[in-house]
Design an enzyme around this catalytic site. Structure first.
Site, PDB file in Angstrom:
ATOM      1  N   HIS A 130      38.026  30.173  35.513  1.00 15.81           N
ATOM      2  CA  HIS A 130      38.515  30.844  34.309  1.00 15.81           C
ATOM      3  C   HIS A 130      38.156  32.320  34.426  1.00 15.81           C
ATOM      4  CE1 HIS A 130      34.344  30.772  32.773  1.00 15.81           C
ATOM      5  NE2 HIS A 130      34.307  29.594  33.359  1.00 15.81           N
ATOM      6  N   GLY A 131      38.503  33.117  33.436  1.00 14.02           N
ATOM      7  CA  GLY A 131      38.328  34.558  33.511  1.00 14.02           C
ATOM      8  C   GLY A 131      36.936  35.011  33.897  1.00 14.02           C
TER       9      GLY A 131
END
Length: 159
Positions: free
Chosen positions: A13-14
Site C-alpha cells: 500500500h502507499g
C-alpha cells in the site's frame, strides 16, 4: 538477496510503496501469501500499488520460497512482504535467505492485544513471534522507517 521481510496485513500500500521500498533499497518486491495469489482482484490492486520501476512477484508461500531459493535471486535486491506472522514463519522455514523481519501492521482480532504500534496479537501470534525470533537474526517492530524500532525482546518481555 532478501533485504527485508515485512509483515503487513495490507501487503503493498502507499506507506510501504513510498517509505519502505526506498529505505530498503530493493529493486524487486515479492508478496508471498497463499490467499492473495488466488484472488485476481487483489493481485490487480497490488500491481497498481507497485512503485514504478520495481519488479513485483506475487506467489504462494511455497512458490515464494522456491523463488528465493533460486540462485539467481542472490543477484537481486528483494523486499519480501507477507500478510501474517504465520506466513513469515512458514517462509523462513523454507529458505535460508531471510535475516531481518519487520512487523508492521497486524489488525485487531478476537482475543488480541496491542503489543506495538498497529500490532495486535493473540496467543498463537505470540508463539509464532517467538518461533520467528529463532529463525532469523533480527525481528523489529515499527510502522515506518523513521520510527524507533522495538526489538522482539522488548515487545515480548512480559510474555
Amino acid at each position: 538477496m532478501v533485504k527485508l521481510m515485512r509483515v503487513d496485513e495490507r501487503l503493498l500500500h502507499g506507506q510501504v510503496a513510498v517509505t519502505w521500498v526506498g529505505n530498503v533499497n530493493a529493486t524487486s518486491i515479492l508478496i508471498a501469501n497463499d490467499e492473495v495469489v488466488e484472488n485476481e482482484m487483489a493481485k490487480m490492486a497490488l500491481k497498481m500499488a507497485k512503485p514504478s520501476g520495481m519488479k513485483l512477484a506475487i506467489r504462494s508461500i511455497e512458490d515464494g520460497a522456491a523463488l528465493l531459493n533460486d540462485p539467481r535471486s542472490q543477484q537481486i535486491s528483494i523486499f519480501v512482504i507477507v500478510k501474517t506472522i504465520q506466513d513469515a514463519v512458514r517462509l523462513c522455514k523454507k529458505t535460508e535467505g531471510i535475516k531481518k523481519v519487520n512487523i508492521g501492521g497486524v489488525k485487531k482480532k478476537e482475543g488480541s492485544r496491542l503489543i506495538a504500534a498497529a500490532v495486535h496479537v493473540n496467543d498463537e501470534d505470540i508463539r509464532s513471534l517467538k518461533e520467528l525470533g529463532e529463525l532469523v537474526d533480527e525481528v523489529e517492530f515499527r510502522m515506518v522507517p523513521s520510527d524507533s524500532a522495538k526489538t522482539l525482546d522488548e515487545v515480548l518481555k512480559s510474555y
